[in-house]
Design a protein around this motif. Structure first.
Motif, PDB file in Angstrom:
ATOM      1  N   MET A 291       0.771  -1.273   0.053  1.00  0.00           N
ATOM      2  CA  MET A 291      -0.056  -0.221   0.082  1.00  0.00           C
ATOM      3  C   MET A 291       1.004   1.172   0.088  1.00  0.00           C
ATOM      4  N   PRO A 292       0.583   2.480  -0.707  1.00  0.00           N
ATOM      5  CA  PRO A 292      -0.484   2.398  -1.742  1.00  0.00           C
ATOM      6  C   PRO A 292      -0.379   1.403  -2.791  1.00  0.00           C
ATOM      7  N   ALA A 293      -1.568   0.813  -3.203  1.00  0.00           N
ATOM      8  CA  ALA A 293      -1.492  -0.281  -4.152  1.00  0.00           C
ATOM      9  C   ALA A 293      -1.209   0.218  -5.744  1.00  0.00           C
ATOM     10  N   ASN A 294      -0.411  -0.306  -6.489  1.00  0.00           N
ATOM     11  CA  ASN A 294      -0.026   0.179  -7.725  1.00  0.00           C
ATOM     12  C   ASN A 294      -0.882  -0.516  -8.750  1.00  0.00           C
ATOM     13  N   ILE A 295      -1.338   0.132  -9.925  1.00  0.00           N
ATOM     14  CA  ILE A 295      -1.481  -0.610 -11.046  1.00  0.00           C
ATOM     15  C   ILE A 295      -0.497  -0.179 -12.191  1.00  0.00           C
ATOM     16  N   LEU A 296       0.046  -1.506 -12.784  1.00  0.00           N
ATOM     17  CA  LEU A 296       1.171  -1.459 -13.330  1.00  0.00           C
ATOM     18  C   LEU A 296       1.141  -2.785 -14.120  1.00  0.00           C
ATOM     19  N   LEU A 297       1.908  -2.799 -15.222  1.00  0.00           N
ATOM     20  CA  LEU A 297       2.098  -3.998 -16.111  1.00  0.00           C
ATOM     21  C   LEU A 297       3.564  -4.667 -15.661  1.00  0.00           C
ATOM     22  N   ASN A 298       4.375  -3.540 -15.523  1.00  0.00           N
ATOM     23  CA  ASN A 298       5.785  -4.068 -14.786  1.00  0.00           C
ATOM     24  C   ASN A 298       6.268  -3.074 -14.015  1.00  0.00           C
ATOM     25  N   SER A 299       7.484  -3.547 -13.152  1.00  0.00           N
ATOM     26  CA  SER A 299       7.845  -2.685 -12.180  1.00  0.00           C
ATOM     27  C   SER A 299       8.057  -1.119 -12.640  1.00  0.00           C
TER      28      SER A 299
ATOM     29  N   TYR B  85      -1.116   4.155 -11.699  1.00  0.00           N
ATOM     30  CA  TYR B  85      -1.833   4.765 -10.858  1.00  0.00           C
ATOM     31  C   TYR B  85      -1.403   4.045  -9.408  1.00  0.00           C
ATOM     32  N   GLN B  86      -1.464   4.842  -8.329  1.00  0.00           N
ATOM     33  CA  GLN B  86      -1.233   4.438  -6.915  1.00  0.00           C
ATOM     34  C   GLN B  86      -2.587   4.639  -6.153  1.00  0.00           C
ATOM     35  N   ILE B  87      -3.199   3.601  -5.861  1.00  0.00           N
ATOM     36  CA  ILE B  87      -4.529   3.838  -5.104  1.00  0.00           C
ATOM     37  C   ILE B  87      -4.378   3.689  -3.397  1.00  0.00           C
TER      38      ILE B  87
END
Length: 149
Positions: free
Chosen positions: A70-78, A83-85
């Protein structure tokens, strides 16, 4: 012998399952929530995607960090966090799979995806969870922020 070889080759070539070549689809929509058991019991968060026209609601596990944080990431690779939720969006996981109304339509994305085969689906179920989501499970191939309103 030659005919048998060609017969075997012919059989293999034409017996391929059409489902193996699942078409790639594109959609614009929002990350609006999460799979509650994935927040409590599992390392990756499953995110709920709703298409802009509200016709499709889908679930994907491959756009979160490998290990939940947390915050949780939305990503496809590092290297490509989209976005950070904030953690507050996940606090109500026992009663709702959706982000708070104030956060629900902040995370607009454009995705390319294919449907996940049933055998490859990640169905996270915790024994103490009542909520269980039965949405199409997708594998996101590409994702990008979509700020167009």
């Amino acid at each position: 012998m030659k005919n048998i070889f060609f017969l075997i080759l012919f059989t293999i070539f034409f017996s391929c399952n059409k489902e193996d070549n699942e078409p790639i689809k594109n959609s614009v929509g929002y990350i609006v929530g999460f799979d509650p058991p994935s927040v409590q019991c599992y390392p990756r968060i499953g995110y709920l995607f709703i298409s802009e026209n509200l016709k499709d609601t889908m679930l994907t596990y491959n756009v979160s960090d490998d290990t939940k944080k947390m915050p949780a990431n939305i990503l496809l690779n590092s290297n490509d966090t989209i976005y950070q939720i904030p953690e507050v969006c996940f606090q109500n996981y026992k009663s709702s799979p959706y982000f708070p109304i104030s956060e629900r339509y902040k995370y607009k994305v454009e995705i390319s995806y294919s449907l996940t085969k049933e055998t490859g689906m990640e169905n996270y179920i915790c024994t103490n969870d009542i909520l269980w989501l039965n949405y199409k499970n997708i594998n996101v191939i590409s994702i990008k922020k979509n700020n167009i309103v």
